[in-house]
Design a protein around this motif. Sequence first.
Motif, PDB file in Angstrom:
ATOM      1  N   TYR A   1       0.802  -1.220   0.000  1.00  0.00           N
ATOM      2  CA  TYR A   1       0.000   0.000   0.000  1.00  0.00           C
ATOM      3  C   TYR A   1       0.838   1.274   0.000  1.00  0.00           C
ATOM      4  N   THR A   2       2.131   1.138   0.250  1.00  0.00           N
ATOM      5  CA  THR A   2       2.960   2.345   0.198  1.00  0.00           C
ATOM      6  C   THR A   2       3.004   2.915  -1.215  1.00  0.00           C
ATOM      7  N   LEU A   3       2.629   2.079  -2.183  1.00  0.00           N
ATOM      8  CA  LEU A   3       2.618   2.554  -3.567  1.00  0.00           C
ATOM      9  C   LEU A   3       1.496   3.555  -3.828  1.00  0.00           C
ATOM     10  N   LEU A   4       0.525   3.559  -2.914  1.00  0.00           N
ATOM     11  CA  LEU A   4      -0.563   4.540  -3.046  1.00  0.00           C
ATOM     12  C   LEU A   4      -0.081   5.855  -2.442  1.00  0.00           C
ATOM     13  N   ASP A   5       0.844   6.496  -3.163  1.00  0.00           N
ATOM     14  CA  ASP A   5       1.483   7.651  -2.535  1.00  0.00           C
ATOM     15  C   ASP A   5       0.969   8.985  -3.056  1.00  0.00           C
ATOM     16  N   ARG A   6      -0.053   8.960  -3.900  1.00  0.00           N
ATOM     17  CA  ARG A   6      -0.605  10.237  -4.374  1.00  0.00           C
ATOM     18  C   ARG A   6      -1.576  10.775  -3.336  1.00  0.00           C
ATOM     19  N   GLU A   7      -1.587  12.083  -3.274  1.00  0.00           N
ATOM     20  CA  GLU A   7      -2.476  12.751  -2.328  1.00  0.00           C
ATOM     21  C   GLU A   7      -3.933  12.341  -2.551  1.00  0.00           C
ATOM     22  N   GLU A   8      -4.331  12.264  -3.824  1.00  0.00           N
ATOM     23  CA  GLU A   8      -5.724  11.925  -4.146  1.00  0.00           C
ATOM     24  C   GLU A   8      -6.079  10.522  -3.662  1.00  0.00           C
ATOM     25  N   GLU A   9      -5.123   9.599  -3.793  1.00  0.00           N
ATOM     26  CA  GLU A   9      -5.377   8.227  -3.364  1.00  0.00           C
ATOM     27  C   GLU A   9      -5.498   8.150  -1.840  1.00  0.00           C
ATOM     28  N   GLN A  10      -4.636   8.881  -1.177  1.00  0.00           N
ATOM     29  CA  GLN A  10      -4.636   8.827   0.282  1.00  0.00           C
ATOM     30  C   GLN A  10      -5.912   9.421   0.854  1.00  0.00           C
ATOM     31  N   ARG A  11      -6.408  10.439   0.179  1.00  0.00           N
ATOM     32  CA  ARG A  11      -7.664  11.042   0.608  1.00  0.00           C
ATOM     33  C   ARG A  11      -8.793  10.014   0.523  1.00  0.00           C
ATOM     34  N   VAL A  12      -8.793   9.221  -0.522  1.00  0.00           N
ATOM     35  CA  VAL A  12      -9.831   8.196  -0.694  1.00  0.00           C
ATOM     36  C   VAL A  12      -9.755   7.173   0.444  1.00  0.00           C
ATOM     37  N   VAL A  13      -8.539   6.782   0.781  1.00  0.00           N
ATOM     38  CA  VAL A  13      -8.377   5.810   1.869  1.00  0.00           C
ATOM     39  C   VAL A  13      -8.915   6.377   3.180  1.00  0.00           C
ATOM     40  N   GLU A  14      -8.609   7.639   3.423  1.00  0.00           N
ATOM     41  CA  GLU A  14      -9.107   8.272   4.647  1.00  0.00           C
ATOM     42  C   GLU A  14     -10.629   8.278   4.684  1.00  0.00           C
ATOM     43  N   LEU A  15     -11.211   8.585   3.543  1.00  0.00           N
ATOM     44  CA  LEU A  15     -12.676   8.597   3.495  1.00  0.00           C
ATOM     45  C   LEU A  15     -13.246   7.200   3.717  1.00  0.00           C
ATOM     46  N   LEU A  16     -12.603   6.211   3.139  1.00  0.00           N
ATOM     47  CA  LEU A  16     -13.081   4.832   3.337  1.00  0.00           C
ATOM     48  C   LEU A  16     -13.087   4.482   4.813  1.00  0.00           C
ATOM     49  N   ALA A  17     -12.060   4.953   5.511  1.00  0.00           N
ATOM     50  CA  ALA A  17     -11.973   4.662   6.941  1.00  0.00           C
ATOM     51  C   ALA A  17     -13.108   5.313   7.720  1.00  0.00           C
ATOM     52  N   ASP A  18     -13.715   6.338   7.150  1.00  0.00           N
ATOM     53  CA  ASP A  18     -14.804   7.045   7.838  1.00  0.00           C
ATOM     54  C   ASP A  18     -16.168   6.381   7.678  1.00  0.00           C
ATOM     55  N   PHE A  19     -16.236   5.386   6.800  1.00  0.00           N
ATOM     56  CA  PHE A  19     -17.556   4.811   6.507  1.00  0.00           C
ATOM     57  C   PHE A  19     -18.298   4.263   7.736  1.00  0.00           C
ATOM     58  N   PRO A  20     -17.640   3.456   8.571  1.00  0.00           N
ATOM     59  CA  PRO A  20     -18.372   2.913   9.723  1.00  0.00           C
ATOM     60  C   PRO A  20     -18.951   4.002  10.624  1.00  0.00           C
ATOM     61  N   GLU A  21     -18.183   5.047  10.844  1.00  0.00           N
ATOM     62  CA  GLU A  21     -18.672   6.130  11.685  1.00  0.00           C
ATOM     63  C   GLU A  21     -19.833   6.856  11.012  1.00  0.00           C
ATOM     64  N   THR A  22     -19.784   6.937   9.694  1.00  0.00           N
ATOM     65  CA  THR A  22     -20.878   7.582   8.966  1.00  0.00           C
ATOM     66  C   THR A  22     -22.194   6.849   9.177  1.00  0.00           C
ATOM     67  N   VAL A  23     -22.129   5.526   9.149  1.00  0.00           N
ATOM     68  CA  VAL A  23     -23.354   4.734   9.317  1.00  0.00           C
ATOM     69  C   VAL A  23     -23.935   4.939  10.713  1.00  0.00           C
ATOM     70  N   THR A  24     -23.086   4.911  11.729  1.00  0.00           N
ATOM     71  CA  THR A  24     -23.606   5.113  13.091  1.00  0.00           C
ATOM     72  C   THR A  24     -24.120   6.540  13.263  1.00  0.00           C
ATOM     73  N   ASP A  25     -23.467   7.465  12.597  1.00  0.00           N
ATOM     74  CA  ASP A  25     -23.925   8.855  12.646  1.00  0.00           C
ATOM     75  C   ASP A  25     -25.324   8.991  12.063  1.00  0.00           C
ATOM     76  N   ALA A  26     -25.525   8.372  10.915  1.00  0.00           N
ATOM     77  CA  ALA A  26     -26.831   8.432  10.259  1.00  0.00           C
ATOM     78  C   ALA A  26     -27.897   7.862  11.189  1.00  0.00           C
TER      79      ALA A  26
ATOM     80  N   ASN B   1     -13.213  10.002  -8.221  1.00  0.00           N
ATOM     81  CA  ASN B   1     -13.155  10.503  -9.597  1.00  0.00           C
ATOM     82  C   ASN B   1     -11.907  11.354  -9.830  1.00  0.00           C
ATOM     83  N   LYS B   2     -11.428  11.959  -8.765  1.00  0.00           N
ATOM     84  CA  LYS B   2     -10.189  12.725  -8.892  1.00  0.00           C
ATOM     85  C   LYS B   2      -9.002  11.799  -9.118  1.00  0.00           C
TER      86      LYS B   2
END
Length: 603
Positions: free
Chosen positions: A505-530, A551-552
């Motif tokens: 996963y260190t190959l995912l070194d673009r800023e855009e890719e890392q942002r996506v990973v961060e968002l993915l990590a937020d999914f469980p909290e999003t569901v409980t929030d909803a 898409n970016k």
Amino acid sequence: MTKDKFKIQFAEAAEAAFKEIYGDIDRTEGDHDIFTRDKIYDGLETPKDPKMGRFAFPVFKYAKLLKTKPQEIATKTADAINTYLDRQQRTPLLRCEAVGGFLNVKTDFNTLARETLGAILSQKEKFGSADIGRNRKLLVEYSSPNIAKPFGIGHLRSTVIGNSLRRIFKKLGYDVVGINYPGDWGTQFGKMIVAYHNWGNKDTLEKDPVKNLLELYVRFHDEAEKDDSLNEAARQAFRKLEEGDPETVNLWEKFKTISNEEFNLAYGTLGVEFDEVVGESFYNDKMDSVVARLEKAGLTRISRGALVVELDDPNLPPCLLKKTDGATLYVTRDLAGLIYRWEKYHFKESLYVVGTAQSDYFKQALQVIDKLETAENLPPEQRMTGRVRHIEFGWVKFEGTSMSTRRGKLVFLKDVIDQAMALAREKIKEKNPDLKDFEKTARMIGVGAVMFSQLSVRRQKDINFIWNEVLNFEGETGPYLQYTHARLCSLLRNYEGDIGGEVDYTLLDREEEQRVVELLADFPETVTDAARVYDPYMVTAYLLKLSAAFNKVYQRKDENGRIDKIISDDRELSKARVSLVRAVQTVVKEGLYLLGLEAPEEM
RNA sequence: GCCCCCGUAGCUCAGGUGGAUAGAGCAUCGGUUUCCUAAACCGCAGGCCGCAGGUUCAAAUCCUGCCGGGGGUACCA
């Protein structure tokens, strides 16, 4: 609440750091220690700009107490926190940085990526599921259209929100019962019966049942404005129905059959599900005992000829149980329903997805229940007070004006879906003429666009139904999310290699890719929030963010201005990127499912 | 009259328990495709966050008043 493990780690470290540096100062506020990890966890925020960190902790509030400038507190504690973290972890996962009065925290990307992507790839659609609802019965009532009226877009909102909440709570492990409670009783049927006797007949009714029913309904209100005796006739007709007059009951049954057929058709196209369908009339024989119970508790009295329960709330009128003529009211059946469901399910929570216009009626009904349970001196575990919740939502207006069934001014759901599907067909012909499942996909997209229109704002807000916006598949829309999903699937089809196993996963070194990973990590909290705020919109907003972020990545250009492709000759890089694609696809699909939308693999 | 909700860019909306230069989409204008689906992406422009006070180190966010819109206000649901 699903807690984020990174945040927990930070909170622990911060607690230790604060205590180490400011240990000699009285840190109590009232009788609470302000430097506990729980307090710190709750005080965490998300920075405006993701580049500043995954989360942040403001220390301004400590300035006065510690008699120190916020900047200084931040600088000192940042160092101490980092030191503490270094001691605790072999590989540091968190890094803390003082910026002004904020402690900005960055998480180690490799760890985050490995844990998040690993979890999604192995758990698949179960990612974000939880068991916080285990052994908890939760009722959700939604849709509840009125029989003998067409299914308009006015009813759509409750239907879509409720359907989504049912899925969200199921994901969190709740034992959910989705209930449809059609309005198949009440004075309106008196009106319909009178209207049918005066202006209707068997032939026209059978030719186009739904349309004819609406015509009769509108005509009744039209004529009743000039001739008040019609209203009186309607009241009498309804009473005859309540008394079980065979001919009247027969007609009522016919109206019901016609409507149910139409409703089921609508639910079928929308893909909306229920666990139980029980109409208002189901409670007809259950009201007497409720009224008797209220009388026994000494809560009823006769006021202006009607049987009422007086409420303590000065802002509410008395709750009417029976009209002067002895006929029951909506609230009477609702009370019976409340009690019946409580006795049947002993639910942890019961949700009523009903428009904000009925908010006073809910208050009335709930206060009656509260008074009853108090008067009967029931022990807490036998009381439903506090477990029932009105999940209210704003009006659906049409092109800026309010709709009215009575004046025949309403928009049919069927027309809306037909138009949306027609546009979807056009778009497919234009963009992907060889698509195999043409009609099926057009339906997914058309229905998706319509349902999304009901999920695109927070539920408390009014929705303005504008054709141009519903029939727009660009920007923040359902089809946009679906398109993103189709593209993700397309990538997965194009990729030849395997996905599982060792991924760097260190190959995912673009800023855009890392942002996506961060968002993915937020999914469980999003569901409980909803679930916490009972609003699917939280999921909508999340999916839009995630899709935009992906898409970016998809269209990211390298230094030479060429598209930096996901799939390339670099096998390891492709593998890492496609793993990310797979994870995003999984979450987008699951998110769409939670909203009640289908996820086409191609469009 | 009284009660509840709302008032952020031309339009539709985000801005959890006050926090770092107020963000998106649509529409307008400009750019990106020898095509991993352009239903996308990038950029320009666009704002006394209804008005006036107050609380706070800090207010679009909390409190009060006013203005504007919607809903409710016992025998409809």
